[in-house]
Design a protein around this motif. Structure first.
Motif, PDB file in Angstrom:
ATOM      1  N   LYS A  26       0.829  -1.215   0.000  1.00  0.00           N
ATOM      2  CA  LYS A  26       0.000   0.000   0.000  1.00  0.00           C
ATOM      3  C   LYS A  26       0.860   1.262   0.000  1.00  0.00           C
ATOM      4  N   ASP A  27       2.154   1.071   0.220  1.00  0.00           N
ATOM      5  CA  ASP A  27       3.088   2.206   0.211  1.00  0.00           C
ATOM      6  C   ASP A  27       3.345   2.650  -1.208  1.00  0.00           C
ATOM      7  N   LYS A  28       3.511   3.949  -1.383  1.00  0.00           N
ATOM      8  CA  LYS A  28       3.972   4.414  -2.694  1.00  0.00           C
ATOM      9  C   LYS A  28       5.498   4.268  -2.720  1.00  0.00           C
ATOM     10  N   ILE A  29       6.008   3.835  -3.856  1.00  0.00           N
ATOM     11  CA  ILE A  29       7.455   3.688  -3.959  1.00  0.00           C
ATOM     12  C   ILE A  29       7.989   4.377  -5.221  1.00  0.00           C
ATOM     13  N   LYS A  30       9.302   4.634  -5.229  1.00  0.00           N
ATOM     14  CA  LYS A  30       9.965   5.277  -6.370  1.00  0.00           C
ATOM     15  C   LYS A  30      11.281   4.535  -6.644  1.00  0.00           C
ATOM     16  N   VAL A  31      11.586   4.363  -7.911  1.00  0.00           N
ATOM     17  CA  VAL A  31      12.759   3.559  -8.272  1.00  0.00           C
ATOM     18  C   VAL A  31      13.712   4.353  -9.166  1.00  0.00           C
ATOM     19  N   GLY A  32      14.993   4.300  -8.833  1.00  0.00           N
ATOM     20  CA  GLY A  32      16.024   4.942  -9.650  1.00  0.00           C
ATOM     21  C   GLY A  32      17.051   3.927 -10.113  1.00  0.00           C
ATOM     22  N   VAL A  33      17.495   4.084 -11.363  1.00  0.00           N
ATOM     23  CA  VAL A  33      18.511   3.200 -11.934  1.00  0.00           C
ATOM     24  C   VAL A  33      19.659   4.053 -12.454  1.00  0.00           C
ATOM     25  N   ASP A  34      20.886   3.734 -12.020  1.00  0.00           N
ATOM     26  CA  ASP A  34      22.063   4.454 -12.512  1.00  0.00           C
ATOM     27  C   ASP A  34      22.941   3.482 -13.296  1.00  0.00           C
ATOM     28  N   LEU A  35      23.006   3.689 -14.591  1.00  0.00           N
ATOM     29  CA  LEU A  35      23.888   2.874 -15.445  1.00  0.00           C
ATOM     30  C   LEU A  35      25.200   3.634 -15.582  1.00  0.00           C
ATOM     31  N   GLY A  36      26.200   3.224 -14.817  1.00  0.00           N
ATOM     32  CA  GLY A  36      27.473   3.950 -14.836  1.00  0.00           C
ATOM     33  C   GLY A  36      28.548   3.208 -15.614  1.00  0.00           C
ATOM     34  N   THR A  37      29.704   3.850 -15.736  1.00  0.00           N
ATOM     35  CA  THR A  37      30.844   3.261 -16.427  1.00  0.00           C
ATOM     36  C   THR A  37      31.377   2.047 -15.672  1.00  0.00           C
ATOM     37  N   SER A  38      31.261   2.085 -14.334  1.00  0.00           N
ATOM     38  CA  SER A  38      31.844   0.986 -13.573  1.00  0.00           C
ATOM     39  C   SER A  38      30.839   0.141 -12.809  1.00  0.00           C
ATOM     40  N   SER A  39      29.623   0.646 -12.668  1.00  0.00           N
ATOM     41  CA  SER A  39      28.626  -0.190 -11.998  1.00  0.00           C
ATOM     42  C   SER A  39      27.204   0.213 -12.374  1.00  0.00           C
ATOM     43  N   ILE A  40      26.283  -0.712 -12.071  1.00  0.00           N
ATOM     44  CA  ILE A  40      24.855  -0.415 -12.222  1.00  0.00           C
ATOM     45  C   ILE A  40      24.254  -0.447 -10.826  1.00  0.00           C
ATOM     46  N   VAL A  41      23.485   0.583 -10.498  1.00  0.00           N
ATOM     47  CA  VAL A  41      22.912   0.693  -9.151  1.00  0.00           C
ATOM     48  C   VAL A  41      21.403   0.865  -9.263  1.00  0.00           C
ATOM     49  N   ILE A  42      20.672   0.172  -8.381  1.00  0.00           N
ATOM     50  CA  ILE A  42      19.228   0.387  -8.290  1.00  0.00           C
ATOM     51  C   ILE A  42      18.896   0.842  -6.876  1.00  0.00           C
ATOM     52  N   VAL A  43      18.043   1.854  -6.759  1.00  0.00           N
ATOM     53  CA  VAL A  43      17.636   2.362  -5.450  1.00  0.00           C
ATOM     54  C   VAL A  43      16.112   2.450  -5.419  1.00  0.00           C
ATOM     55  N   VAL A  44      15.520   1.930  -4.333  1.00  0.00           N
ATOM     56  CA  VAL A  44      14.077   2.068  -4.141  1.00  0.00           C
ATOM     57  C   VAL A  44      13.842   2.905  -2.888  1.00  0.00           C
ATOM     58  N   LEU A  45      13.032   3.949  -3.029  1.00  0.00           N
ATOM     59  CA  LEU A  45      12.688   4.820  -1.900  1.00  0.00           C
ATOM     60  C   LEU A  45      11.178   4.782  -1.710  1.00  0.00           C
ATOM     61  N   ASN A  46      10.718   5.153  -0.506  1.00  0.00           N
ATOM     62  CA  ASN A  46       9.277   5.322  -0.360  1.00  0.00           C
ATOM     63  C   ASN A  46       8.919   6.783  -0.655  1.00  0.00           C
ATOM     64  N   GLU A  47       7.663   7.124  -0.485  1.00  0.00           N
ATOM     65  CA  GLU A  47       7.237   8.464  -0.908  1.00  0.00           C
ATOM     66  C   GLU A  47       7.852   9.569  -0.043  1.00  0.00           C
ATOM     67  N   GLU A  48       8.353   9.188   1.139  1.00  0.00           N
ATOM     68  CA  GLU A  48       9.037  10.181   1.983  1.00  0.00           C
ATOM     69  C   GLU A  48      10.531  10.187   1.714  1.00  0.00           C
ATOM     70  N   ASN A  49      10.944   9.533   0.662  1.00  0.00           N
ATOM     71  CA  ASN A  49      12.348   9.432   0.274  1.00  0.00           C
ATOM     72  C   ASN A  49      13.185   8.639   1.272  1.00  0.00           C
ATOM     73  N   LEU A  50      12.543   7.716   1.975  1.00  0.00           N
ATOM     74  CA  LEU A  50      13.306   6.834   2.863  1.00  0.00           C
ATOM     75  C   LEU A  50      13.646   5.562   2.088  1.00  0.00           C
ATOM     76  N   PRO A  51      14.842   5.008   2.343  1.00  0.00           N
ATOM     77  CA  PRO A  51      15.298   3.895   1.509  1.00  0.00           C
ATOM     78  C   PRO A  51      14.602   2.570   1.816  1.00  0.00           C
ATOM     79  N   LEU A  52      14.252   1.863   0.760  1.00  0.00           N
ATOM     80  CA  LEU A  52      13.672   0.529   0.896  1.00  0.00           C
ATOM     81  C   LEU A  52      14.624  -0.543   0.385  1.00  0.00           C
ATOM     82  N   ALA A  53      15.401  -0.191  -0.630  1.00  0.00           N
ATOM     83  CA  ALA A  53      16.353  -1.166  -1.168  1.00  0.00           C
ATOM     84  C   ALA A  53      17.432  -0.467  -1.983  1.00  0.00           C
TER      85      ALA A  53
END
Ligand SMILES: Nc1ncnc2c1ncn2[C@@H]1O[C@H](COP(=O)(O)OP(=O)(O)OP(=O)(O)O)[C@@H](O)[C@H]1O
Ligand SMILES: [Mg+2]
Length: 276
Positions: A26-53
């Motif tokens: 029921k939580d709203k979530i937001k997902v960011g993906v960074d495709l970099g030269t040396s790594s790929i990173v995924i970040v999941v935050l909730n609607e208050e910008n607190l980290p989930l993953a």
């Protein structure tokens, strides 16, 4: 905007502090993906910008802002997506990505295609420094991003990005220097470089490279043509605590060095993404 500071958020993401909520679906979530030269990173935050993953994998699939190995990039991202979904307990439908400044429409499309191939619906593909500036709440000043391959700067005035430039000197070059100095393989040098217990010892060897990065930044600021009051350091290479002093000395202005500079851009991409 987040209830915690950018640095507190980065620390929480770094520690993978998970907001334990009973009913995540029921939580709203937001997902960011960074495709970099040396790594790929995924970040999941909730609607208050607190980290989930937050998950990442080292990968050589992007060069000079361009995706050079589409298949590998999408496979890695698919794995990271799956891990994050397991942790968060729901499907990650939408995500935003990012590209370095001035890399153009072509690389924006390439990033979007990788994300789609990994199973995301793409919300937006933003400028990397703009994403970083959201986390650090940069209104005026320069964001210096030193990743795997490049040293780049983006100058902000009143929250708007007004100038950007970059040149090819990054963490890869530091690993090359360590490899030469200790007569070890590049792979081993990369591993040794990341050992925090050795930062001080290694930095004695790496000092000239860091100084060159600071001089590059100084030259970019001269090209920009106006005084910059503060510089923020982001990107995995700036994790060495000594970077702050080297930059302050060369630039002659205050330098802000956040915790976990490698996570700034990926967290910012997630912050800017659509809630669902
Ligand atoms: N713990 C660490 N200690 C020292 N260096 C590190 C550490 N972790 C990562 N790095 C270095 O940081 C660099 C990668 O930084 P970052 O993840 O910001 O780059 P990227 O986004 O993949 O690349 P780019 O921005 O150039 O496309 C690499 O050179 C890596 O060796
Ligand atoms: Mg980067």
């Amino acid at each position: 905007m987040s209830k915690i500071t950018g640095d507190q958020l980065l620390e929480a993401v770094y520690r993978q502090e998970i907001e334990q909520k009973k009913n995540m679906t029921k939580d709203k979530i937001k997902v960011g993906v960074d495709l970099g030269t040396s790594s790929i990173v995924i970040v999941v935050l909730n609607e208050e910008n607190l980290p989930l993953a937050c998950f990442s994998e080292d990968a050589q699939v992007v060069r000079d802002g361009l995706v050079v190995n589409f298949f590998e990039a999408s496979k890695i991202l698919e794995r990271l997506k799956y891990k994050a979904e397991e942790l968060v307990g729901r499907d990650l439908l939408f995500a935003s990505g990012a590209i370095p400044p001035q890399t153009g429409e072509h690389s924006q499309k390439a990033v979007a295609h990788v994300m789609e191939a990994a199973g995301f619906e793409v919300d937006q593909v933003v400028d990397e420094p703009y994403a970083a500036a959201q986390v650090l709440e940069v209104h005026n000043g320069g964001v210096v991003d030193i990743g795997g391959g490049t040293t780049g700067i983006s100058v902000f005035e009143g929250g708007e990005q007004v100038f950007s430039a970059d040149e090819a000197t990054g963490g890869y070059h530091m690993s090359l220097v360590l490899s030469g100095y200790y007569k070890i393989s590049l792979e081993d040098a990369e591993k040794h470089k990341r050992n925090p217990q050795k930062y001080e010892e290694h930095f004695q060897v790496l000092y000239p490279v860091a100084e060159k990065m600071a001089h590059l930044s100084q030259r970019f600021i001269q090209q920009y043509g106006k005084p910059v009051e503060l510089v923020y350091l982001v990107g995995g290479t700036t994790v060495f605590p000594q970077f702050k002093d080297v930059f302050q000395k060369v630039l002659g202005i205050p330098v802000y060095q956040p915790f976990h500079p490698r996570l700034v851009t990926p967290v910012g991409i997630a912050m800017l993404s659509k809630e669902f």
